[in-house]
Design a protein around this motif. Structure first.
Motif, PDB file in Angstrom:
ATOM      1  N   GLU A   1       0.832  -1.186   0.000  1.00 37.18           N
ATOM      2  CA  GLU A   1       0.000   0.000   0.000  1.00 37.18           C
ATOM      3  C   GLU A   1       0.873   1.245   0.000  1.00 37.18           C
ATOM      4  O   GLU A   1       1.782   1.391   0.802  1.00 37.18           O
TER       5      GLU A   1
ATOM      6  N   GLU B   1      -4.761  -0.956  -2.946  1.00 32.69           N
ATOM      7  CA  GLU B   1      -5.386   0.125  -2.170  1.00 32.69           C
ATOM      8  C   GLU B   1      -6.835  -0.219  -1.859  1.00 32.69           C
ATOM      9  O   GLU B   1      -7.301  -0.048  -0.733  1.00 32.69           O
TER      10      GLU B   1
ATOM     11  N   GLY C   1      -7.093  -3.094   0.683  1.00 32.54           N
ATOM     12  CA  GLY C   1      -6.773  -2.629   2.031  1.00 32.54           C
ATOM     13  C   GLY C   1      -7.923  -1.865   2.657  1.00 32.54           C
ATOM     14  O   GLY C   1      -8.282  -2.069   3.824  1.00 32.54           O
ATOM     15  N   MET C   2      -8.521  -0.973   1.888  1.00 33.46           N
ATOM     16  CA  MET C   2      -9.651  -0.194   2.386  1.00 33.46           C
ATOM     17  C   MET C   2     -10.848  -1.108   2.673  1.00 33.46           C
ATOM     18  O   MET C   2     -11.499  -0.983   3.711  1.00 33.46           O
TER      19      MET C   2
ATOM     20  N   ARG D   1     -10.787  -4.256   3.452  1.00 25.76           N
ATOM     21  CA  ARG D   1     -10.454  -5.062   4.622  1.00 25.76           C
ATOM     22  C   ARG D   1     -10.633  -4.250   5.913  1.00 25.76           C
ATOM     23  O   ARG D   1     -11.228  -4.721   6.876  1.00 25.76           O
ATOM     24  N   ARG D   2     -10.137  -3.012   5.908  1.00 21.88           N
ATOM     25  CA  ARG D   2     -10.207  -2.188   7.113  1.00 21.88           C
ATOM     26  C   ARG D   2     -11.630  -1.712   7.423  1.00 21.88           C
ATOM     27  O   ARG D   2     -12.052  -1.723   8.575  1.00 21.88           O
ATOM     28  N   ALA D   3     -12.355  -1.265   6.418  1.00 19.31           N
ATOM     29  CA  ALA D   3     -13.637  -0.608   6.652  1.00 19.31           C
ATOM     30  C   ALA D   3     -14.856  -1.519   6.512  1.00 19.31           C
ATOM     31  O   ALA D   3     -15.902  -1.233   7.095  1.00 19.31           O
TER      32      ALA D   3
ATOM     33  N   ASP E   1     -14.669  -5.288   6.337  1.00 20.30           N
ATOM     34  CA  ASP E   1     -14.316  -6.700   6.533  1.00 20.30           C
ATOM     35  C   ASP E   1     -14.080  -7.429   5.213  1.00 20.30           C
ATOM     36  O   ASP E   1     -14.374  -8.612   5.068  1.00 20.30           O
TER      37      ASP E   1
END
Length: 140
Positions: A18, A93, A96-97, A99-101, A103
């Motif tokens: 990232e 990118e 990652g987003m 996954r973080r926001a 699931d």
């Protein structure tokens, strides 16, 4: 030296996937102009970023260490090229987003966008076309 220490020392450093915000700005210039020198990148960003040459060069050197850029030398000139393409960078990118926001799930993100960000009629029509394409087995 213990076996555990040996195995840790022998591992290759995992490549960061990232990009930071500053790295995004730099790599977009590199994609457009590669191979290019750090000075050319600094000049291209001068209107939008108030970064010195040293800031750009240090960031680009770190990007080489992370595996995002590679450098070739011609006498005393260093030319930088990207080692990651736009699709790979964008995919990383997005994942990652997600996954973080959300699931890792795409549908809840789409629902969030519809509920909280709004869609223009043109965007809604375009998304319908994309969904139809996927349903017909033409999605990529």
């Amino acid at each position: 030296m213990t076996t555990e220490r040996q195995s840790k020392r022998g591992r290759r450093k995992k490549r960061a996937t990232e990009l930071t915000e500053a790295e995004w700005a730099i790599i977009e210039v590199v994609w457009d102009r590669e191979p290019c020198a750090a000075g050319a990148v600094q000049e291209a960003l001068a209107d939008s970023k108030d970064w010195s040459y040293a800031t750009v060069k240090i960031t680009m050197d770190r990007m080489v260490k992370k595996g995002f850029l590679e450098v070739s030398k011609i006498r005393n000139l260093q030319l930088f090229s990207a080692t990651i393409d736009k699709v790979t960078a964008r995919r990383s990118e997005l994942h990652g987003m997600l996954r973080r926001a959300f699931d890792g799930a795409l549908a809840p993100m789409m629902q969030f966008l519809v509920d909280h960000e709004g869609l223009s009629p043109e965007d809604a029509q375009y998304l319908r076309q994309l969904a139809d394409k996927v349903e017909k087995g033409q999605g990529d």
